[in-house]
Design a protein around this motif. Structure first.
Motif, PDB file in Angstrom:
ATOM      1  N   LEU A   1      -4.849 -68.854 -39.439  1.00  0.00           N
ATOM      2  CA  LEU A   1      -4.491 -70.260 -39.585  1.00  0.00           C
ATOM      3  C   LEU A   1      -2.977 -70.371 -39.696  1.00  0.00           C
ATOM      4  O   LEU A   1      -2.364 -69.677 -40.514  1.00  0.00           O
ATOM      5  CB  LEU A   1      -5.160 -70.861 -40.817  1.00  0.00           C
ATOM      6  CG  LEU A   1      -4.882 -72.324 -41.107  1.00  0.00           C
ATOM      7  CD1 LEU A   1      -5.426 -73.193 -39.977  1.00  0.00           C
ATOM      8  CD2 LEU A   1      -5.510 -72.724 -42.429  1.00  0.00           C
ATOM      9  N   MET A   2      -2.379 -71.224 -38.853  1.00  0.00           N
ATOM     10  CA  MET A   2      -0.929 -71.425 -38.878  1.00  0.00           C
ATOM     11  C   MET A   2      -0.632 -72.880 -39.215  1.00  0.00           C
ATOM     12  O   MET A   2      -1.299 -73.780 -38.692  1.00  0.00           O
ATOM     13  CB  MET A   2      -0.335 -71.048 -37.519  1.00  0.00           C
ATOM     14  CG  MET A   2      -0.491 -69.568 -37.223  1.00  0.00           C
ATOM     15  SD  MET A   2      -0.358 -69.198 -35.481  1.00  0.00           S
ATOM     16  CE  MET A   2      -1.991 -69.640 -34.939  1.00  0.00           C
ATOM     17  N   ARG A   3       0.342 -73.070 -40.098  1.00  0.00           N
ATOM     18  CA  ARG A   3       0.725 -74.427 -40.488  1.00  0.00           C
ATOM     19  C   ARG A   3       2.208 -74.625 -40.261  1.00  0.00           C
ATOM     20  O   ARG A   3       3.020 -73.762 -40.565  1.00  0.00           O
ATOM     21  CB  ARG A   3       0.413 -74.659 -41.959  1.00  0.00           C
ATOM     22  CG  ARG A   3      -1.052 -74.779 -42.226  1.00  0.00           C
ATOM     23  CD  ARG A   3      -1.288 -75.020 -43.662  1.00  0.00           C
ATOM     24  NE  ARG A   3      -1.731 -73.737 -44.213  1.00  0.00           N
ATOM     25  CZ  ARG A   3      -1.982 -73.509 -45.461  1.00  0.00           C
ATOM     26  NH1 ARG A   3      -1.808 -74.442 -46.341  1.00  0.00           N
ATOM     27  NH2 ARG A   3      -2.391 -72.344 -45.862  1.00  0.00           N
TER      28      ARG A   3
ATOM     29  N   SER B   1      -2.937 -75.167 -36.709  1.00  0.00           N
ATOM     30  CA  SER B   1      -3.615 -74.593 -35.550  1.00  0.00           C
ATOM     31  C   SER B   1      -4.182 -73.243 -35.965  1.00  0.00           C
ATOM     32  O   SER B   1      -3.817 -72.683 -36.993  1.00  0.00           O
ATOM     33  CB  SER B   1      -2.664 -74.434 -34.371  1.00  0.00           C
ATOM     34  OG  SER B   1      -1.642 -73.511 -34.680  1.00  0.00           O
ATOM     35  N   HIS B   2      -5.101 -72.736 -35.166  1.00  0.00           N
ATOM     36  CA  HIS B   2      -5.687 -71.441 -35.474  1.00  0.00           C
ATOM     37  C   HIS B   2      -5.898 -70.661 -34.183  1.00  0.00           C
ATOM     38  O   HIS B   2      -5.958 -71.224 -33.100  1.00  0.00           O
ATOM     39  CB  HIS B   2      -7.005 -71.591 -36.237  1.00  0.00           C
ATOM     40  CG  HIS B   2      -8.083 -72.252 -35.449  1.00  0.00           C
ATOM     41  ND1 HIS B   2      -8.179 -73.616 -35.334  1.00  0.00           N
ATOM     42  CD2 HIS B   2      -9.096 -71.737 -34.719  1.00  0.00           C
ATOM     43  CE1 HIS B   2      -9.210 -73.914 -34.575  1.00  0.00           C
ATOM     44  NE2 HIS B   2      -9.794 -72.786 -34.181  1.00  0.00           N
ATOM     45  N   SER B   3      -5.988 -69.341 -34.348  1.00  0.00           N
ATOM     46  CA  SER B   3      -6.279 -68.478 -33.201  1.00  0.00           C
ATOM     47  C   SER B   3      -7.335 -67.468 -33.636  1.00  0.00           C
ATOM     48  O   SER B   3      -7.369 -67.041 -34.786  1.00  0.00           O
ATOM     49  CB  SER B   3      -5.013 -67.764 -32.724  1.00  0.00           C
ATOM     50  OG  SER B   3      -4.494 -66.942 -33.734  1.00  0.00           O
ATOM     51  N   TYR B   4      -8.228 -67.119 -32.703  1.00  0.00           N
ATOM     52  CA  TYR B   4      -9.284 -66.165 -32.997  1.00  0.00           C
ATOM     53  C   TYR B   4      -8.766 -64.743 -32.816  1.00  0.00           C
ATOM     54  O   TYR B   4      -8.107 -64.432 -31.840  1.00  0.00           O
ATOM     55  CB  TYR B   4     -10.492 -66.400 -32.085  1.00  0.00           C
ATOM     56  CG  TYR B   4     -11.243 -67.638 -32.464  1.00  0.00           C
ATOM     57  CD1 TYR B   4     -12.204 -67.609 -33.465  1.00  0.00           C
ATOM     58  CD2 TYR B   4     -10.976 -68.850 -31.851  1.00  0.00           C
ATOM     59  CE1 TYR B   4     -12.889 -68.747 -33.837  1.00  0.00           C
ATOM     60  CE2 TYR B   4     -11.657 -70.001 -32.211  1.00  0.00           C
ATOM     61  CZ  TYR B   4     -12.601 -69.941 -33.202  1.00  0.00           C
ATOM     62  OH  TYR B   4     -13.273 -71.079 -33.574  1.00  0.00           O
ATOM     63  N   GLN B   5      -9.073 -63.869 -33.778  1.00  0.00           N
ATOM     64  CA  GLN B   5      -8.616 -62.486 -33.745  1.00  0.00           C
ATOM     65  C   GLN B   5      -9.766 -61.500 -33.612  1.00  0.00           C
ATOM     66  O   GLN B   5      -9.539 -60.304 -33.617  1.00  0.00           O
ATOM     67  CB  GLN B   5      -7.837 -62.163 -35.010  1.00  0.00           C
ATOM     68  CG  GLN B   5      -6.583 -62.975 -35.152  1.00  0.00           C
ATOM     69  CD  GLN B   5      -5.790 -62.520 -36.335  1.00  0.00           C
ATOM     70  OE1 GLN B   5      -6.289 -62.474 -37.445  1.00  0.00           O
ATOM     71  NE2 GLN B   5      -4.563 -62.167 -36.088  1.00  0.00           N
TER      72      GLN B   5
END
Length: 87
Positions: A26-28, A34-38
């Motif tokens: 999760l990035m703020r 926004s988020h990215s799947y790892q």
């Protein structure tokens, strides 16, 4: 400049998959998120390094596509322990 990264010995684990959960970052930034799947986290009920119990194994997206992990599957594998257990 950082030196070469030490590679840890792999630990053998085995057991039954109790849960499969997506792993995200999760990035703020100010008022936007926004988020990215790892990949995925597998909760395994079995043995890891000779100790019985429940533990987590992180796998990448490619491994999940190849093996289609589901609850109830019996798995055996080798993994590298995390460098910082707090993470």
């Amino acid at each position: 400049m950082a030196g070469p990264r030490r590679t840890a010995d792999k630990v053998q684990w085995s057991g039954c998959v109790a849960a499969v959960q997506p792993r995200i970052r999760l990035m703020r930034s100010f008022d936007e998120r926004s988020h990215s799947y790892q990949g995925y986290v597998l909760r395994i009920d079995g043995t890891c390094g000779g100790e019985a119990g429940e533990f987590l194994i992180a796998v990448g997206e490619g491994a999940h596509v190849k093996h289609r992990f589901q609850t109830g599957m019996e798995l055996i594998g080798f993994s590298v322990p995390v460098e910082d257990p707090r993470k």
